[in-house]
Design a protein around this motif. Sequence first.
Motif, PDB file in Angstrom:
ATOM      1  N   ASP A  64     -12.506   1.617   5.905  1.00 32.05           N
ATOM      2  CA  ASP A  64     -11.837   2.680   5.169  1.00 32.05           C
ATOM      3  C   ASP A  64     -10.843   2.019   4.223  1.00 32.05           C
ATOM      4  O   ASP A  64      -9.815   1.498   4.652  1.00 32.05           O
ATOM      5  N   SER A  65     -11.134   2.013   2.940  1.00 29.78           N
ATOM      6  CA  SER A  65     -10.281   1.320   1.982  1.00 29.78           C
ATOM      7  C   SER A  65      -8.940   2.016   1.788  1.00 29.78           C
ATOM      8  O   SER A  65      -8.022   1.444   1.211  1.00 29.78           O
ATOM      9  N   ASP A  66      -8.812   3.241   2.268  1.00 32.74           N
ATOM     10  CA  ASP A  66      -7.547   3.960   2.179  1.00 32.74           C
ATOM     11  C   ASP A  66      -6.732   3.850   3.465  1.00 32.74           C
ATOM     12  O   ASP A  66      -5.769   4.566   3.658  1.00 32.74           O
ATOM     13  N   SER A  67      -7.118   2.932   4.331  1.00 32.30           N
ATOM     14  CA  SER A  67      -6.431   2.769   5.605  1.00 32.30           C
ATOM     15  C   SER A  67      -4.956   2.469   5.393  1.00 32.30           C
ATOM     16  O   SER A  67      -4.595   1.634   4.569  1.00 32.30           O
ATOM     17  N   TYR A  68      -4.106   3.124   6.155  1.00 33.48           N
ATOM     18  CA  TYR A  68      -2.673   2.903   6.030  1.00 33.48           C
ATOM     19  C   TYR A  68      -2.246   1.509   6.499  1.00 33.48           C
ATOM     20  O   TYR A  68      -1.138   1.072   6.234  1.00 33.48           O
ATOM     21  N   THR A  69      -3.119   0.796   7.187  1.00 38.14           N
ATOM     22  CA  THR A  69      -2.783  -0.537   7.681  1.00 38.14           C
ATOM     23  C   THR A  69      -3.090  -1.622   6.659  1.00 38.14           C
ATOM     24  O   THR A  69      -2.804  -2.793   6.904  1.00 38.14           O
TER      25      THR A  69
END
Length: 65
Positions: free
Chosen positions: A36-41
């Motif tokens: 997930d390229s939008d991952s908050y990590t």
Amino acid sequence: MATKKWRRNGLAHYLLSHSFSKLKEKGMTAAVLSVDSDSYTDATIVYQKAGMYVHRGFTRYDLEF
């Protein structure tokens, strides 16, 4: 969150590098991850530092009822 104390210590990079080394020893010539390229990590940064690159991006649309 208890896992925050483990972040930014190089553990993910070490695990990726070790895994890639073992895969190469076994004859693998490539490794692919779907993330997930939008991952908050910001996990994509870890993958790039390990030598991976974005091959293809996609957008997913969901509809919940």
